[in-house]
Motif scaffolding. Structure first.
Motif, PDB file in Angstrom:
ATOM      1  N   ALA A 151      -2.272  -5.533   4.321  1.00 68.60           N
ATOM      2  CA  ALA A 151      -1.044  -5.062   3.649  1.00 68.60           C
ATOM      3  C   ALA A 151       0.212  -5.583   4.339  1.00 68.60           C
ATOM      4  N   GLU A 178      -7.588  -5.694   1.630  1.00 72.10           N
ATOM      5  CA  GLU A 178      -8.609  -5.558   2.679  1.00 72.10           C
ATOM      6  C   GLU A 178      -7.971  -4.978   3.941  1.00 72.10           C
ATOM      7  N   ILE A 179      -8.812  -4.508   4.841  1.00 66.24           N
ATOM      8  CA  ILE A 179      -8.333  -4.004   6.136  1.00 66.24           C
ATOM      9  C   ILE A 179      -7.483  -5.103   6.775  1.00 66.24           C
ATOM     10  N   ASN A 230      -4.850   1.006   9.608  1.00 68.90           N
ATOM     11  CA  ASN A 230      -5.722  -0.166   9.799  1.00 68.90           C
ATOM     12  C   ASN A 230      -5.646  -1.149   8.625  1.00 68.90           C
ATOM     13  N   TYR A 231      -4.997  -0.763   7.538  1.00 66.62           N
ATOM     14  CA  TYR A 231      -4.842  -1.681   6.402  1.00 66.62           C
ATOM     15  C   TYR A 231      -3.642  -2.608   6.573  1.00 66.62           C
ATOM     16  N   TRP A 239      -3.779   5.384   7.268  1.00 61.60           N
ATOM     17  CA  TRP A 239      -4.000   4.109   6.575  1.00 61.60           C
ATOM     18  C   TRP A 239      -3.573   2.889   7.397  1.00 61.60           C
ATOM     19  N   LEU A 241       0.857  -1.181   0.000  1.00 63.87           N
ATOM     20  CA  LEU A 241       0.000   0.000   0.000  1.00 63.87           C
ATOM     21  C   LEU A 241       0.895   1.233   0.000  1.00 63.87           C
ATOM     22  N   GLN A 277      -2.798   0.676  -4.418  1.00 65.29           N
ATOM     23  CA  GLN A 277      -2.672  -0.670  -3.873  1.00 65.29           C
ATOM     24  C   GLN A 277      -2.086  -1.571  -4.949  1.00 65.29           C
TER      25      GLN A 277
END
Length: 197
Positions: free
Chosen positions: A68, A64-65, A84-85, A82, A6, A51
């Motif tokens: 990464a 998805e959350i 939480n990814y 970002w 990401l 992404q």
């Protein structure tokens, strides 16, 4: 095994170019690659994310959350936005650079620099001064390529012929400085790793 990368930043930082070079490099190395971009107000001051997922066979470009493997942030506050990814064991490479986004410029949000830095420290992020390095090299715009080099090193993608990718995709007069910037990014990660041990 599919890997998810990401890249996040603020419009005007070259996040998308870095993602395109990354995608091209991975494809030329024989990976199946999927990429998706989200532009906020990407001209200037909007949040931008890209992404990139690669592996033997990749079905979806969407991370998805919590999915990464690495979060590369071109602007330090974006790293936290970002977060939480990122997988629990995922890596963070953050550019020690502040670029105020629209909500901050319009006074709707506050830039809490000290808190951001403390949080990145706590998360054991690799923090690079890519902007200063780019200026040192003679072109502030190559900051994104320094971060791409740092990403390649962090994900063990050094075997890809990045020099060729840069030559094929960057205007001729900027090729040499971009190759230098890429190598510089790889170096910065090596130095960070040594400093951490």
């Amino acid at each position: 095994m599919t890997k998810s990368i990401l890249l996040v930043g603020v419009g005007g930082q070259g996040t998308i170019l870095a993602s395109k070079l990354l995608t091209t490099g991975l494809m030329e190395a024989g990976y199946d690659v999927k990429m998706s971009e989200i532009h906020g107000m990407s001209q200037r001051g909007g949040s931008v994310s890209s992404q990139v997922r690669y592996g033997k066979q990749v079905y979806s470009p969407v991370i998805e959350i919590g999915g990464a493997d690495i979060l590369v942030s071109f602007e330090k506050m974006e790293a936290l936005r970002w977060l939480n990814y990122l997988k629990p064991e995922g890596k963070i490479v953050a550019n020690n650079y502040r670029m105020d986004s629209m909500p901050i410029l319009t006074g709707k949000a506050e830039y809490k620099e000290k808190e951001i830095e403390a949080e990145l420290e706590r998360l054991d992020a690799t923090i690079l001064n890519a902007a200063d390095k780019a200026v040192e090299l003679g072109n502030a715009k190559v900051m994104n390529i320094i971060l791409l080099g740092a990403l390649a090193k962090s994900m063990n993608l050094e075997e890809i012929d990045w020099e060729k990718i840069i030559r094929d995709n960057v205007k001729e007069k900027f090729v040499d400085i971009n190759i230098k910037a890429f190598k510089e990014g790889m170096e910065l990660v090596s130095k960070e790793a040594v400093a951490a041990n």
